[in-house]
Structure formats: structure tokens, C-alpha cells
Scaffold this active site. Structure first.
Site, PDB file in Angstrom:
ATOM      1  N   GLY A  29      -3.867 -10.618   8.315  1.00  0.00           N
ATOM      2  CA  GLY A  29      -4.488  -9.419   7.758  1.00  0.00           C
ATOM      3  C   GLY A  29      -5.141  -8.552   8.816  1.00  0.00           C
ATOM      4  O   GLY A  29      -5.576  -9.036   9.857  1.00  0.00           O
ATOM      5  N   HIS A  71      -4.755  -0.733  12.241  1.00  0.00           N
ATOM      6  CA  HIS A  71      -5.080   0.691  12.258  1.00  0.00           C
ATOM      7  C   HIS A  71      -6.252   1.035  13.168  1.00  0.00           C
ATOM      8  O   HIS A  71      -6.833   2.110  13.054  1.00  0.00           O
ATOM      9  CB  HIS A  71      -5.326   1.179  10.830  1.00  0.00           C
ATOM     10  CG  HIS A  71      -4.057   1.314  10.028  1.00  0.00           C
ATOM     11  ND1 HIS A  71      -2.823   0.991  10.545  1.00  0.00           N
ATOM     12  CD2 HIS A  71      -3.822   1.740   8.770  1.00  0.00           C
ATOM     13  CE1 HIS A  71      -1.892   1.216   9.622  1.00  0.00           C
ATOM     14  NE2 HIS A  71      -2.478   1.664   8.534  1.00  0.00           N
ATOM     15  N   ASP A 128       3.306   0.147  11.168  1.00  0.00           N
ATOM     16  CA  ASP A 128       2.402   0.059   9.999  1.00  0.00           C
ATOM     17  C   ASP A 128       1.557  -1.212  10.109  1.00  0.00           C
ATOM     18  O   ASP A 128       1.349  -1.928   9.149  1.00  0.00           O
ATOM     19  CB  ASP A 128       3.234   0.058   8.705  1.00  0.00           C
ATOM     20  CG  ASP A 128       2.383   0.319   7.468  1.00  0.00           C
ATOM     21  OD1 ASP A 128       1.283   0.878   7.606  1.00  0.00           O
ATOM     22  OD2 ASP A 128       2.843  -0.037   6.361  1.00  0.00           O
ATOM     23  N   GLY A 154       3.946  -4.928  10.854  1.00  0.00           N
ATOM     24  CA  GLY A 154       3.102  -4.923   9.659  1.00  0.00           C
ATOM     25  C   GLY A 154       3.897  -5.270   8.422  1.00  0.00           C
ATOM     26  O   GLY A 154       4.299  -4.418   7.640  1.00  0.00           O
ATOM     27  N   PHE A 168       0.803  -1.222   0.000  1.00  0.00           N
ATOM     28  CA  PHE A 168       0.000   0.000   0.000  1.00  0.00           C
ATOM     29  C   PHE A 168       0.835   1.271   0.000  1.00  0.00           C
ATOM     30  O   PHE A 168       0.288   2.360   0.068  1.00  0.00           O
ATOM     31  CB  PHE A 168      -0.913   0.012   1.231  1.00  0.00           C
ATOM     32  CG  PHE A 168      -1.698  -1.254   1.370  1.00  0.00           C
ATOM     33  CD1 PHE A 168      -2.781  -1.509   0.535  1.00  0.00           C
ATOM     34  CD2 PHE A 168      -1.329  -2.224   2.295  1.00  0.00           C
ATOM     35  CE1 PHE A 168      -3.500  -2.685   0.644  1.00  0.00           C
ATOM     36  CE2 PHE A 168      -2.037  -3.405   2.411  1.00  0.00           C
ATOM     37  CZ  PHE A 168      -3.121  -3.644   1.584  1.00  0.00           C
ATOM     38  N   HIS A 194       3.290   5.180   9.699  1.00  0.00           N
ATOM     39  CA  HIS A 194       2.626   5.292   8.403  1.00  0.00           C
ATOM     40  C   HIS A 194       1.134   5.552   8.589  1.00  0.00           C
ATOM     41  O   HIS A 194       0.567   5.266   9.630  1.00  0.00           O
ATOM     42  CB  HIS A 194       2.829   4.002   7.581  1.00  0.00           C
ATOM     43  CG  HIS A 194       2.504   4.186   6.121  1.00  0.00           C
ATOM     44  ND1 HIS A 194       1.851   3.238   5.367  1.00  0.00           N
ATOM     45  CD2 HIS A 194       2.742   5.242   5.294  1.00  0.00           C
ATOM     46  CE1 HIS A 194       1.730   3.696   4.122  1.00  0.00           C
ATOM     47  NE2 HIS A 194       2.258   4.901   4.062  1.00  0.00           N
ATOM     48  N   ASP A 195       0.514   6.109   7.539  1.00  0.00           N
ATOM     49  CA  ASP A 195      -0.940   6.351   7.503  1.00  0.00           C
ATOM     50  C   ASP A 195      -1.387   7.369   8.543  1.00  0.00           C
ATOM     51  O   ASP A 195      -2.430   7.206   9.189  1.00  0.00           O
ATOM     52  CB  ASP A 195      -1.709   5.028   7.630  1.00  0.00           C
ATOM     53  CG  ASP A 195      -1.313   4.044   6.546  1.00  0.00           C
ATOM     54  OD1 ASP A 195      -1.391   4.403   5.361  1.00  0.00           O
ATOM     55  OD2 ASP A 195      -0.862   2.922   6.877  1.00  0.00           O
TER      56      ASP A 195
END
Ligand code: SAH
Ligand code: MG
Length: 211
Positions: free
Chosen positions: A70, A139, A136, A41, A14, A164-165
Site C-alpha cells: 500500500g 504519489h 500509478d 501500482g 480508484f 494517472h492522478d
């Protein structure tokens, strides 16, 4: 370097290239401390490749942690689901085989220690100081804050925390990584050193980590 970027772009994942370059630059700097670079992650190894290549340059290794089942948003029926990553034998997501192919194709297997497990459990048994922590993983607030609480205190002075994100505007994405970013800045032991897209790089400064 061109090879690892080609492998990065070929891998499932991603992270856009500009963020990958910023992660790679941070990893190269952190690798000079000679301590392991830790990722929460793994997914299919896209970002792991960058940590691995940088680690090799500094004579250290990348360690990457994932249960390989996942995140919430990657489950069947959700926005980021990839049906090719479901193990037909169990009916569950399994990104481990794809991850191993990614590493093998890039010739970086010897530079990576892959740990299959839940991040907070792995953090609990990990004792070695780290040169870089890249968050990462999951979330949700539960996962992102546990990743921070479990791993950030293990950073050596001068080490880098990469998140990240991070989306300050809720219209752009979920807020849990942003809240972790704010918490790190409030802690008084991190200074922000780079921003690229949703990627944030913070340096661990001297001083006690808040309880
Ligand atoms: N860094 C990758 C993307 C990671 S996606 C890249 O840039 O390509 C997030 C990953 O975190 C998923 O593979 C998921 O299985 C993993 N994950 C989510 N919560 C976790 C937890 N609590 N412990 C371990 N892994 C977790
Ligand atoms: Mg991400």
C-alpha cells in the site's frame, strides 16, 4: 470487452470508468507494437485487467509491479485505507490475494506477469523495451519521480506513457504526478495524445532521452 469492463467495475480500486476506457484505448494502441505493457501500482488489479485484455489482443502481456504493502495514503488511519486489505498475520496491508482473485474472476491470469517488489529496484533489473508504461504507484515526489526515471526511458519509440492522478490545480489533489507529467513534456521526447479526467497519455517520439 463488456466482460472486462464488468470485471473492472466489480474490482476494488480508484479509477473511474471514463479513465479506464481511455487507458484501455491507449493499451490497445500500444499493444500493436507487440511489446509488454508495464504498470506501476497494481493494488487490487482494477486497471491491470484493462492492460491484460489489450495485451492479449496484441499477442503480448501485461507486467504489473507493486510491493503490495500500500501507498502512504492507504495505511491505517489515512483517507484511502481499506481495513479488509490488512493481513491479520502480519498486521500489514497485503493487496496480493485480492489482486489474484480479481485476475482469476476475469479469466486473465495467463495474460499478466505480476512482480512483487519496489518499483525502482524492479526497473533496475528490467531490460526489455516496453510498449506502454502506466505510472500509478506512490504519489509522493520521491516515488512518482523514481517511477518516471526508472521506467520512461525503457519505452520503445512510438510507445505510450500514461500517467494517472495528474491534477494541475492543487485543490484537486497531490502534485507529484502532475510534476512528472510536466517533466515528461519538458523532456522533448513526449507528445501528449489524450487527456481524460486525471489521466494523461503521451507518445514517445524519436530522439535521445535527456539524462
Ligand atoms: N492502478 C491501481 C491503483 C494503484 S494504487 C488501480 O487503478 O486500481 C497505488 C499502488 O502503488 C499501491 O498498491 C501501492 O502498494 C503501490 N506502490 C506505491 N509505491 C510503490 C513503490 N515504490 N513500488 C511498488 N509499488 C508501489
Ligand atoms: Mg491512481
Amino acid at each position: 470487452m463488456t466482460d472486462v469492463l464488468a470485471a473492472f467495475e466489480a474490482a476494488k480500486g480508484f479509477m473511474p470508468l471514463a479513465e479506464g476506457l481511455a487507458l484501455h484505448a491507449a493499451a490497445k494502441e500500444a499493444a500493436s507494437l507487440g511489446l509488454p505493457l508495464l504498470e506501476v501500482g497494481t493494488y487490487c488489479g482494477r486497471s491491470t485487467l484493462l492492460l491484460a485484455e489489450a495485451a492479449a489482443g496484441g499477442g503480448t502481456v501485461a507486467v504489473t509491479v507493486d510491493h503490495h504493502r500500500g501507498s502512504e495514503e492507504q495505511q491505517p488511519g489515512w483517507e484511502y485505507h481499506d481495513p479488509s486489505l490488512v493481513d491479520p498475520a502480519t498486521g500489514r496491508m497485503d493487496t496480493l490475494p485480492t489482486f489474484r482473485r480479481t485476475l482469476h474472476a476475469a479469466g486473465l491470469e495467463d495474460q499478466v506477469i505480476a512482480i512483487v517488489g519496489r518499483s525502482p529496484l524492479v526497473a533496475k533489473v528490467w531490460r526489455q523495451p516496453l510498449g506502454l508504461v502506466f505510472i500509478d504507484g506512490g504519489h509522493t515526489d520521491e516515488h512518482a519521480s523514481a517511477d518516471y526515471a526508472g521506467w520512461a526511458p525503457l519505452l520503445a519509440e512510438g510507445g505510450l506513457l500514461v500517467i494517472h492522478d495528474v491534477f494541475p490545480d492543487p485543490a484537486d489533489g497531490g502534485q507529484a504526478p502532475y510534476r512528472v507529467h510536466q517533466r515528461a513534456l519538458r523532456s522533448g521526447v513526449f507528445t501528449e495524445v489524450a487527456v481524460e479526467g486525471s489521466l494523461r497519455v503521451l507518445r514517445r517520439e524519436p530522439g535521445d532521452f535527456p539524462a
